[in-house]
Scaffold this active site. Structure first.
Site, PDB file in Angstrom:
ATOM      1  N   THR A   8       0.841  -1.209   0.000  1.00  0.00           N
ATOM      2  CA  THR A   8       0.000   0.000   0.000  1.00  0.00           C
ATOM      3  C   THR A   8       0.874   1.257   0.000  1.00  0.00           C
ATOM      4  OG1 THR A   8      -1.683  -1.202   1.217  1.00  0.00           O
ATOM      5  CG2 THR A   8      -1.855   1.195   1.230  1.00  0.00           C
ATOM      6  N   VAL A   9       1.860   1.306   0.909  1.00  0.00           N
ATOM      7  CA  VAL A   9       2.700   2.504   1.016  1.00  0.00           C
ATOM      8  C   VAL A   9       3.707   2.552  -0.134  1.00  0.00           C
ATOM      9  CG1 VAL A   9       4.336   3.758   2.482  1.00  0.00           C
ATOM     10  CG2 VAL A   9       2.417   2.535   3.512  1.00  0.00           C
ATOM     11  N   VAL A 114       5.623   8.571  11.542  1.00  0.00           N
ATOM     12  CA  VAL A 114       4.598   9.072  12.467  1.00  0.00           C
ATOM     13  C   VAL A 114       3.772  10.147  11.766  1.00  0.00           C
ATOM     14  CG1 VAL A 114       4.143  10.045  14.753  1.00  0.00           C
ATOM     15  CG2 VAL A 114       6.236   8.719  14.368  1.00  0.00           C
ATOM     16  N   GLY A 168      -7.025   1.825   2.685  1.00  0.00           N
ATOM     17  CA  GLY A 168      -5.567   1.823   2.854  1.00  0.00           C
ATOM     18  C   GLY A 168      -5.097   2.416   4.167  1.00  0.00           C
ATOM     19  N   GLU A 171      -3.005  -1.540   8.916  1.00  0.00           N
ATOM     20  CA  GLU A 171      -1.810  -2.364   8.730  1.00  0.00           C
ATOM     21  C   GLU A 171      -2.194  -3.688   8.067  1.00  0.00           C
ATOM     22  OE1 GLU A 171       1.362  -1.223   9.628  1.00  0.00           O
ATOM     23  OE2 GLU A 171       0.097   0.530   9.787  1.00  0.00           O
ATOM     24  N   ASP A 182       0.054   0.035  17.079  1.00  0.00           N
ATOM     25  CA  ASP A 182       0.598   0.985  16.092  1.00  0.00           C
ATOM     26  C   ASP A 182       0.752   2.376  16.716  1.00  0.00           C
ATOM     27  OD1 ASP A 182       1.136   1.765  13.132  1.00  0.00           O
ATOM     28  OD2 ASP A 182      -0.435   3.148  13.772  1.00  0.00           O
ATOM     29  N   LYS A 186       4.357   4.570  17.469  1.00  0.00           N
ATOM     30  CA  LYS A 186       4.576   5.974  17.109  1.00  0.00           C
ATOM     31  C   LYS A 186       4.842   6.814  18.353  1.00  0.00           C
ATOM     32  CE  LYS A 186       1.600   5.393  13.059  1.00  0.00           C
ATOM     33  NZ  LYS A 186       0.184   5.348  12.656  1.00  0.00           N
TER      34      LYS A 186
HETATM   35  N1  HSE Z   1      -2.201   1.751  10.162  1.00  0.00           N
HETATM   36  C1  HSE Z   1      -1.726   3.085  10.338  1.00  0.00           C
HETATM   37  C2  HSE Z   1      -2.868   3.953  10.818  1.00  0.00           C
HETATM   38  C3  HSE Z   1      -1.151   3.575   9.055  1.00  0.00           C
HETATM   39  O1  HSE Z   1      -4.018   3.508  10.781  1.00  0.00           O
HETATM   40  O2  HSE Z   1      -2.638   5.067  11.252  1.00  0.00           O
HETATM   41  C4  HSE Z   1      -0.349   4.846   9.163  1.00  0.00           C
HETATM   42  O3  HSE Z   1       0.778   4.699   9.975  1.00  0.00           O
END
Ligand code: HSE
Length: 285
Positions: A8-9, A114, A168, A171, A182, A186
């Protein structure tokens, strides 16, 4: 430039790179070379052989995520003198023993780890260091923000998560989002930038509760009372040690972290000289 990953990224990065032009890409490391990918009209060389990506590169862009494989590949590039750009919050948070020296040596750029393209790493590592930090409260996970927003509107959690995956935000394993991990990755990175340079991942991981048990009816009850539920990542305390937490919090609808708008990432930093600073923007998707 060598690139690791075209998920995706990675695919979004390739489309961006095509718009900018002027970059000589050695190859892009992928698991399945035959897989169809939305990378615009440009066709870089896709390979499953790391040597073809790493050999002789000046810059390595790491977008495969996960801790172990990413760290080993980045180590090869860093050891041979390449600079690294990475969006890998999990590896930066959990693999600090390896990544710390590369970051301290100025070899790794990780602004996108982040809040994605919304700049927070630069300000926290730079201008905001002129103040002694007091506290930080932030919305760092777009998936949870999106799911809570849809719950407020009447959708159930599973439906909202499926939609977040389609857009998108999530994760590859969305439990990392839903369980708050997640956001904790961060938060750990931000803590090291502005509060405690050696904040251990284990300390941050010890204070994490996600949105898995959040009841959509309770979320809507708070809305009716003029309050909102948000997954908030916080650092506070100082004195005899910084404390961290990631957990759902009920906040008044007049709070800056609510006023930034639904589904957005936001960071509220308080420092002794600078006072209250708010940075907000898209953080995923
Ligand atoms: N899965 C992460 C979120 C993606 O939902 O923020 C961006 O880091």
């Amino acid at each position: 430039m060598g690139i690791l990953g075209a998920g995706t990224v990675g695919a979004a990065f390739l489309r961006l790179l095509e718009r900018h032009g002027g970059v000589d890409v050695s190859a892009v490391l992928v698991r399945d070379v035959a897989k169809a990918r939305d990378v615009g009209t440009w066709r870089p060389r896709f390979t499953d052989d790391p040597d073809l990506v790493l050999d002789g590169v000046d810059v390595l862009v790491e977008l495969i995520g996960g801790v172990d494989e990413a760290t080993e590949l980045v180590a090869r590039a860093a050891d041979s003198g390449a600079r690294v750009v990475s969006a890998n919050k999990a590896a930066l948070a959990e693999g600090w023993e390896r990544w710390g020296p590369w970051v301290r040596g100025g070899r790794v750029g990780f602004e996108a780890a982040v809040m994605a393209g919304t700049p927070v790493v630069g300000p926290l590592a730079g201008a905001l260091r002129g103040s002694r930090p007091i506290a930080l409260h932030a919305l760092l996970n777009g998936t949870c923000a999106f799911v809570i927003d849809r719950m407020e509107g009447g959708m159930d959690a599973a439906e909202a998560l499926a939609e977040a995956q389609r857009l998108g935000y999530a994760e590859a394993d969305p439990s990392i989002d839903v369980d708050g991990v997640d956001a904790a990755h961060k938060l750990c990175i931000l803590a090291r930038l502005a509060f405690d340079p050696e904040m251990p991942w284990g300390r941050v991981a010890g204070g994490v509760r996600g949105i898995r048990d959040l009841d959509a009816r309770a979320v809507r009850r708070e809305v009716a009372r003029g309050r909102r539920v948000r997954l908030v990542a916080s650092i506070w305390g100082g004195g005899d040690g910084w404390r961290t937490a990631v957990r759902p919090v009920v906040v008044p609808e007049s709070h800056p972290l609510v006023l930034v708008g639904s589904g957005r990432n936001a960071l509220a930093f308080t420092g002794d000289a600078v006072g209250d600073v708010l940075i907000a923007g898209a953080g995923a998707g």
